[in-house]
Enzyme design. Structure first.
Site, short mmCIF file in Angstrom:
data_model
loop_
_atom_site.label_atom_id
_atom_site.label_comp_id
_atom_site.label_asym_id
_atom_site.label_seq_id
_atom_site.Cartn_x
_atom_site.Cartn_y
_atom_site.Cartn_z
N ASP A 99 -10.76 -64.92 38.02
CA ASP A 99 -11.76 -63.96 37.55
C ASP A 99 -11.68 -62.77 38.50
O ASP A 99 -10.63 -62.54 39.11
CB ASP A 99 -13.15 -64.62 37.53
CG ASP A 99 -14.15 -63.88 36.66
OD1 ASP A 99 -14.08 -63.99 35.44
OD2 ASP A 99 -14.98 -63.13 37.21
N LYS A 150 -18.79 -71.36 35.60
CA LYS A 150 -18.30 -70.21 36.38
C LYS A 150 -18.49 -70.52 37.84
O LYS A 150 -19.42 -71.25 38.22
CB LYS A 150 -19.11 -68.96 36.03
CG LYS A 150 -18.39 -67.68 36.37
CD LYS A 150 -17.33 -67.38 35.32
CE LYS A 150 -16.73 -66.02 35.45
NZ LYS A 150 -16.06 -65.66 34.20
N1 GLU Z 1 -12.42 -65.51 33.90
C1 GLU Z 1 -12.03 -65.39 32.54
C2 GLU Z 1 -13.22 -65.10 31.64
O1 GLU Z 1 -14.25 -64.61 32.08
C3 GLU Z 1 -11.19 -66.57 32.06
C4 GLU Z 1 -11.80 -67.91 32.23
C5 GLU Z 1 -10.81 -69.03 31.94
O2 GLU Z 1 -9.70 -68.79 31.55
O3 GLU Z 1 -11.22 -70.19 32.11
O4 GLU Z 1 -13.18 -65.30 30.46
#
Ligand code: GLU
Length: 457
Positions: free
Chosen positions: A186, A146
């Site tokens: 996100d 993240k």
């Molecule tokens: N931000 C999204 C999540 O928390 C997607 C992450 C992604 O697709 O890599 O799942």
């Protein structure tokens, strides 16, 4: 144990590595591993501690090896980077950026990047670990990561946001890569920001590398259905839960907290399935209509009013707190962390909670919901649709062959259903709530891969 070049010399650790601990799992192991010193459990709004509480509970049930527990409780790598930006007024501002790689045992690490004034390292660490568990639960062959930048995007111009994104990407050139670490949108980040990230990375490597990021615009190699994927997964898992409880969509009412990309799509799709959406909310407040809200009208309204529902007249105004406690069958918290806590959990009347957001329910609240018989579809399952279609996007980029919307949705629905069934069955087997069941599935999968790979010594 250590030879001259700093490696363990005897190579015996691989052989000894087992998933199940020979000793019963002890909670103080968890305390030592996470805090280095004993610390009280519970009553926390620190998302990393919240994640660890659940991880420890699941680890205890499957008697996870202590060493494996410690390994998985720490991020593989933490990057903190200063991001200088030339602001429009000629001043120089420096923002703090993060990228945490939690685990790469199952594949390249994957996870979004959020822009928010209160982003901090503990939050990003928790979110990175949740990505590891999320991918493992639904069978996406990625690890977890993240990223975040501590900034207030609402106060920044498009030019400032572009320079911020490009410099963050440039600083993390050695971290990102289609086979290494793949960012995505996100909170407060979107397709345009992913496009700048793609361009910056591509300029540095001297070729267009679409697979380095997902959630891109369609015109740059994005996938059909990606934008709707998280909300769609919320809908699919909610329907699966309703089936298990013998509830019919046509007889069910729903309240959705959050009207961003996840909440609005989940509301729209549940409405399409026949559910009555009686309440929605965003930062401007809650909106309630006992006869059902016209979700398409609400979406149009928000699109025309700076993505805000303020002034929407298809419903009466309520507070966000009131929304959570409404007399509804299904509650979908799709906003942010720590919304359902020990202070309001006892007042929740929904039979099913579908967690579109990451970490909306605290550990203390979980206990109350369990006692009250509320079925919680946990975040690492309910909102895994986003990363699932991110995986499809990455596969399409690498094949150079693009799928129809119908194929994307069919495969997404199948993976979400299978994920739900596995978690539900594990919940019955271990007699635990679905959250702990989801952790058990995820931990077993990652620990199994770790055992097969062994520890490089
Ligand atoms: N931000 C999204 C999540 O928390 C997607 C992450 C992604 O697709 O890599 O799942």
């Amino acid at each position: 144990m250590q030879n001259g070049n700093g490696r363990h010399g005897n190579g015996t650790f691989t052989a000894q590595l087992s998933i199940k601990s020979p000793m019963p799992f002890q909670r103080d192991v968890y305390r030592r591993a996470v805090y280095q010193e004993p610390a009280p459990l519970g009553h926390s709004d620190n998302p990393f501690q919240e994640m660890m509480e659940r991880f420890a509970e699941a680890a205890e049930i499957i008697a996870l090896d202590e060493g494996v527990f410690t390994y998985l409780s720490r991020p593989a790598r933490v990057h903190i980077t200063s991001v200088p930006v030339a602001m429009d007024d000629g001043s120089l501002k420096v923002f703090e950026g993060y990228r945490v790689i939690h685990n790469e045992v199952l594949g390249p690490s994957k996870g979004g990047v959020r822009f928010a004034p209160d982003v901090n390292l503990d939050e990003v660490k928790a979110l990175a670990a949740w990505m590891t568990w999320k991918c493992a639960v639904v069978g996406v062959p990625f690890g977890g990561a993240k990223g975040g930048i501590r900034c207030n995007p609402a106060e920044m111009s498009p030019g400032e946001l572009e320079r911020l994104t490009r410099r963050y990407t440039a600083n993390l050139m050695d971290v990102f890569g289609p086979d290494k670490d793949i960012p995505a949108p996100d909170m407060n980040t979107n397709e345009q920001i992913m496009a700048w990230l793609l361009d910056t990375y591509s300029m540095h490597v001297r070729r267009t590398e679409t697979a380095v990021v997902t959630g891109k615009p369609l015109a740059l190699g994005g996938s059909l259905g990606r934008k709707e994927a998280t909300g769609r997964g919320v809908m699919t898992t909610t329907l699966a839960a309703m089936e298990r409880l013998g509830m019919r969509p046509a007889d069910s009412t729903v309240a959705v907290q959050g009207f961003g990309n996840v909440g609005s799509i989940a509301a729209m799709l549940l409405h399409e399935q026949g559910c009555k959406i009686v309440a929605v909310s965003d930062v401007s407040g809650g909106y309630y209509n006992a006869n059902g809200i016209d979700i398409n009208a609400a979406m149009d309204y928000a699109a025309e009013h700076g993505r805000s529902l303020a002034g929407f007249d298809g419903a009466e105004e309520i507070t966000n707190e009131e929304l959570l406690e409404l007399e509804v069958d299904i509650l979908a918290p799709c906003a942010k962390e720590n919304q359902i806590t020990e202070h309001n959990a006892a007042n929740i009347k929904a039979k099913i909670i579908a967690e579109g957001a990451n970490g909306p329910t605290t550990t203390e609240a979980d206990k109350i919901l369990k006692d009250n018989g509320v079925l919680v579809i946990p975040d690492i399952l309910a909102n895994a649709g986003g990363v699932t279609v991110s995986y499809f996007e990455w596969v399409q980029n690498r094949h150079g062959y693009f799928w129809s919307m119908e194929r994307v949705n069919r495969r997404l629905d199948r993976m979400m259903r299978e994920g739900f069934d596995k978690v539900y069955d594990a919940g019955e087997k271990h007699d635990t709530p679905l959250r702990i069941a989801a952790y058990i599935i995820a931990i077993e999968k990652v620990a199994q891969a770790l055992k097969l790979r062994g520890i490089y010594a």
